[in-house]
Write an enzyme that holds these catalytic residues in place. Structure first.
Site, PDB file in Angstrom:
ATOM      1  N   TYR A  58      -1.554   4.640   0.155  1.00 38.32           N
ATOM      2  CA  TYR A  58      -2.735   4.791   1.003  1.00 38.32           C
ATOM      3  C   TYR A  58      -2.746   3.701   2.080  1.00 38.32           C
ATOM      4  O   TYR A  58      -2.942   3.980   3.261  1.00 38.32           O
ATOM      5  CB  TYR A  58      -4.007   4.718   0.152  1.00 38.32           C
ATOM      6  CG  TYR A  58      -5.272   4.833   0.959  1.00 38.32           C
ATOM      7  CD1 TYR A  58      -5.701   6.071   1.427  1.00 38.32           C
ATOM      8  CD2 TYR A  58      -6.038   3.714   1.259  1.00 38.32           C
ATOM      9  CE1 TYR A  58      -6.859   6.193   2.171  1.00 38.32           C
ATOM     10  CE2 TYR A  58      -7.196   3.818   2.002  1.00 38.32           C
ATOM     11  CZ  TYR A  58      -7.606   5.061   2.461  1.00 38.32           C
ATOM     12  OH  TYR A  58      -8.752   5.161   3.199  1.00 38.32           O
ATOM     13  N   LYS A  62      -2.476   3.964   6.257  1.00 37.82           N
ATOM     14  CA  LYS A  62      -3.527   3.478   7.159  1.00 37.82           C
ATOM     15  C   LYS A  62      -2.982   2.445   8.144  1.00 37.82           C
ATOM     16  O   LYS A  62      -3.410   2.397   9.294  1.00 37.82           O
ATOM     17  CB  LYS A  62      -4.710   2.928   6.365  1.00 37.82           C
ATOM     18  CG  LYS A  62      -5.467   4.014   5.608  1.00 37.82           C
ATOM     19  CD  LYS A  62      -5.954   5.118   6.541  1.00 37.82           C
ATOM     20  CE  LYS A  62      -6.776   6.168   5.829  1.00 37.82           C
ATOM     21  NZ  LYS A  62      -7.327   7.180   6.733  1.00 37.82           N
TER      22      LYS A  62
END
Length: 164
Positions: A58, A62
């Site tokens: 994740y 990002k």
């Protein structure tokens, strides 16, 4: 990190990177055709600036959104198109409840193994959680004329939980 499956990695990048890329690209095509410039606003996260355990896929996605936002802003400046991203922190939403449930199960599993688990330290400076309207206020600003000289930025809205 070692528990992340390639499928989880691919799914996360399909949503967080490919999804943002496709939105940036298609919005840019329309704006260039119209010839009036414009603003493209992407979704990033405070995780694009800081790391914690159990989220390598994740966090990497990002950080990628931040890089994509910067590069796209440079590519589209000649068309008077500004490209920015908003980076919310821990926001009081249904998604956050799901994350809390996952983290609770993980911590229980780790306790059984008698391993210490790092707590998420990126908590806001305030004694309340970010609300969806806090994110909406930043997005509204980025879409407004007041942000006409801002491009290539990934701006955090997180109550002081992390700093750039």
């Amino acid at each position: 990190m070692i528990e992340i499956s390639a499928d989880d990695w691919d799914k996360t990048f399909a949503i967080n990177m490919r999804g943002v890329f496709l939105c940036y690209r298609e919005a840019a095509k329309i704006m260039i055709e119209q010839g009036k410039g414009g603003k493209i606003i992407g979704a990033c996260s405070t995780a694009g600036y800081s790391s914690h355990t159990m989220a390598a896929y994740y966090i990497a996605s990002k950080w990628g959104v931040r890089g994509l936002t910067q590069a796209t802003a440079l590519d589209l400046a000649k068309f008077n198109i500004k490209v920015n991203a908003y980076c919310p922190g821990i926001t009081e939403t249904d998604m956050m409840q799901s994350i809390n449930e996952i983290m609770t199960k993980y911590r229980e599993k780790q306790k059984e193994k008698e391993e210490k688990v790092d707590e998420v330290t990126n908590m806001p400076a305030f004694d309340w959680l970010e609300q969806p309207k806090d994110v909406a206020n930043l997005v509204s600003f980025l879409a407004s004329k007041d942000s006409d000289y801002i491009t290539g930025q990934s701006i955090m809205v997180n109550g002081g939980a992390a700093f750039s």
